[in-house]
Motif scaffolding. Sequence first.
Motif, PDB file in Angstrom:
ATOM      1  N   THR A   1       0.826  -1.211   0.000  1.00  0.00           N
ATOM      2  CA  THR A   1       0.000   0.000   0.000  1.00  0.00           C
ATOM      3  C   THR A   1       0.856   1.254   0.000  1.00  0.00           C
ATOM      4  N   THR A   2       1.937   1.238   0.750  1.00  0.00           N
ATOM      5  CA  THR A   2       2.770   2.431   0.903  1.00  0.00           C
ATOM      6  C   THR A   2       4.017   2.406   0.022  1.00  0.00           C
ATOM      7  N   SER A   3       4.222   1.323  -0.705  1.00  0.00           N
ATOM      8  CA  SER A   3       5.401   1.211  -1.562  1.00  0.00           C
ATOM      9  C   SER A   3       5.105   1.744  -2.958  1.00  0.00           C
ATOM     10  N   ASP A   4       6.118   2.287  -3.583  1.00  0.00           N
ATOM     11  CA  ASP A   4       6.006   2.687  -4.986  1.00  0.00           C
ATOM     12  C   ASP A   4       6.290   1.470  -5.853  1.00  0.00           C
ATOM     13  N   TRP A   5       5.786   1.516  -7.089  1.00  0.00           N
ATOM     14  CA  TRP A   5       6.068   0.415  -8.014  1.00  0.00           C
ATOM     15  C   TRP A   5       7.572   0.224  -8.193  1.00  0.00           C
ATOM     16  N   SER A   6       8.323   1.309  -8.217  1.00  0.00           N
ATOM     17  CA  SER A   6       9.771   1.190  -8.415  1.00  0.00           C
ATOM     18  C   SER A   6      10.409   0.388  -7.279  1.00  0.00           C
ATOM     19  N   ASP A   7       9.866   0.505  -6.053  1.00  0.00           N
ATOM     20  CA  ASP A   7      10.380  -0.297  -4.938  1.00  0.00           C
ATOM     21  C   ASP A   7      10.001  -1.762  -5.105  1.00  0.00           C
ATOM     22  N   LEU A   8       8.766  -2.001  -5.510  1.00  0.00           N
ATOM     23  CA  LEU A   8       8.287  -3.375  -5.649  1.00  0.00           C
ATOM     24  C   LEU A   8       8.963  -4.101  -6.803  1.00  0.00           C
ATOM     25  N   LEU A   9       9.223  -3.372  -7.889  1.00  0.00           N
ATOM     26  CA  LEU A   9       9.838  -3.985  -9.067  1.00  0.00           C
ATOM     27  C   LEU A   9      11.356  -4.002  -8.980  1.00  0.00           C
ATOM     28  N   ARG A  10      11.895  -3.343  -7.955  1.00  0.00           N
ATOM     29  CA  ARG A  10      13.345  -3.264  -7.729  1.00  0.00           C
ATOM     30  C   ARG A  10      14.089  -2.693  -8.940  1.00  0.00           C
ATOM     31  N   ARG A  11      13.470  -1.684  -9.513  1.00  0.00           N
ATOM     32  CA  ARG A  11      14.122  -0.942 -10.588  1.00  0.00           C
ATOM     33  C   ARG A  11      13.638   0.498 -10.506  1.00  0.00           C
ATOM     34  N   PRO A  12      14.390   1.451 -11.037  1.00  0.00           N
ATOM     35  CA  PRO A  12      14.093   2.855 -10.786  1.00  0.00           C
ATOM     36  C   PRO A  12      12.819   3.387 -11.446  1.00  0.00           C
ATOM     37  N   GLN A  13      12.338   2.774 -12.503  1.00  0.00           N
ATOM     38  CA  GLN A  13      11.194   3.363 -13.184  1.00  0.00           C
ATOM     39  C   GLN A  13       9.872   2.690 -12.814  1.00  0.00           C
ATOM     40  N   GLU A  14       8.817   3.451 -12.944  1.00  0.00           N
ATOM     41  CA  GLU A  14       7.465   2.947 -12.736  1.00  0.00           C
ATOM     42  C   GLU A  14       7.032   2.215 -14.011  1.00  0.00           C
ATOM     43  N   PRO A  15       6.070   1.302 -13.911  1.00  0.00           N
ATOM     44  CA  PRO A  15       5.586   0.668 -15.139  1.00  0.00           C
ATOM     45  C   PRO A  15       4.882   1.709 -16.016  1.00  0.00           C
ATOM     46  N   GLU A  16       5.073   1.590 -17.306  1.00  0.00           N
ATOM     47  CA  GLU A  16       4.467   2.536 -18.233  1.00  0.00           C
ATOM     48  C   GLU A  16       3.681   1.769 -19.276  1.00  0.00           C
ATOM     49  N   LEU A  17       2.676   2.418 -19.814  1.00  0.00           N
ATOM     50  CA  LEU A  17       1.953   1.831 -20.933  1.00  0.00           C
ATOM     51  C   LEU A  17       2.803   1.941 -22.180  1.00  0.00           C
ATOM     52  N   ASP A  18       2.868   0.881 -22.935  1.00  0.00           N
ATOM     53  CA  ASP A  18       3.597   0.873 -24.193  1.00  0.00           C
ATOM     54  C   ASP A  18       2.559   0.929 -25.305  1.00  0.00           C
ATOM     55  N   LEU A  19       2.175   2.139 -25.673  1.00  0.00           N
ATOM     56  CA  LEU A  19       1.080   2.313 -26.623  1.00  0.00           C
ATOM     57  C   LEU A  19       1.486   2.022 -28.061  1.00  0.00           C
ATOM     58  N   GLU A  20       2.774   1.962 -28.318  1.00  0.00           N
ATOM     59  CA  GLU A  20       3.215   1.727 -29.685  1.00  0.00           C
ATOM     60  C   GLU A  20       3.955   0.403 -29.826  1.00  0.00           C
ATOM     61  N   GLY A  21       3.936  -0.407 -28.793  1.00  0.00           N
ATOM     62  CA  GLY A  21       4.674  -1.669 -28.823  1.00  0.00           C
ATOM     63  C   GLY A  21       3.839  -2.831 -29.317  1.00  0.00           C
ATOM     64  N   ASP A  22       3.744  -3.845 -28.520  1.00  0.00           N
ATOM     65  CA  ASP A  22       3.069  -5.084 -28.869  1.00  0.00           C
ATOM     66  C   ASP A  22       1.569  -4.855 -29.013  1.00  0.00           C
ATOM     67  N   GLU A  23       1.063  -4.970 -30.238  1.00  0.00           N
ATOM     68  CA  GLU A  23      -0.355  -4.718 -30.482  1.00  0.00           C
ATOM     69  C   GLU A  23      -1.255  -5.796 -29.888  1.00  0.00           C
ATOM     70  N   SER A  24      -0.697  -6.948 -29.540  1.00  0.00           N
ATOM     71  CA  SER A  24      -1.518  -8.018 -28.969  1.00  0.00           C
ATOM     72  C   SER A  24      -1.680  -7.859 -27.456  1.00  0.00           C
ATOM     73  N   LEU A  25      -1.045  -6.841 -26.878  1.00  0.00           N
ATOM     74  CA  LEU A  25      -1.081  -6.641 -25.436  1.00  0.00           C
ATOM     75  C   LEU A  25      -2.048  -5.527 -25.081  1.00  0.00           C
ATOM     76  N   LEU A  26      -3.023  -5.842 -24.232  1.00  0.00           N
ATOM     77  CA  LEU A  26      -3.970  -4.857 -23.734  1.00  0.00           C
ATOM     78  C   LEU A  26      -3.474  -4.419 -22.360  1.00  0.00           C
ATOM     79  N   GLU A  27      -3.216  -3.128 -22.182  1.00  0.00           N
ATOM     80  CA  GLU A  27      -2.650  -2.632 -20.932  1.00  0.00           C
ATOM     81  C   GLU A  27      -3.552  -1.563 -20.318  1.00  0.00           C
ATOM     82  N   ALA A  28      -3.504  -1.493 -19.008  1.00  0.00           N
ATOM     83  CA  ALA A  28      -4.201  -0.442 -18.278  1.00  0.00           C
ATOM     84  C   ALA A  28      -3.387  -0.139 -17.032  1.00  0.00           C
TER      85      ALA A  28
END
Length: 123
Positions: free
Chosen positions: A77-104
């Motif tokens: 609840t209090t953690s950022d995605w970057s802490d949970l994923l153990r990498r500096p960036q937050e997850p982002e939508l890839d709107l121009e990447g894999d067309e078979s992937l539905l993201e939200a």
Amino acid sequence: MSRNLFAACARLYEEDLAIARRTPGLRAEDQPALDQGLSDEAQEAQRLTQRRMFREQQEEARPRLRPLLRDAYERGTTSDWSDLLRRPQEPELDLEGDESLLEAATPETYLAVSRYDLPPARA
């Protein structure tokens, strides 16, 4: 998946790996290729025994895991995605990447589903 659920699943995965390290070769995915010297029945009996031993290890760990998973869930609840994923960036939508992937995504949740994993559309 919410940050809470992700954190709990990540902790459960870590604990499962720890059991696997203590019981090498017992998880189904760690099984070597079938021994050609054994009959099919003997191979199946061996696999069943190994699975049973691994499940017993999981069951023994269950009372210790419950508070760990609850803590991980609450910390999500209090953690950022970057802490949970153990990498500096937050997850982002890839709107121009894999067309078979539905993201939200929301600040709390990220979800990605392959359209190939969805049930067929009804006519």
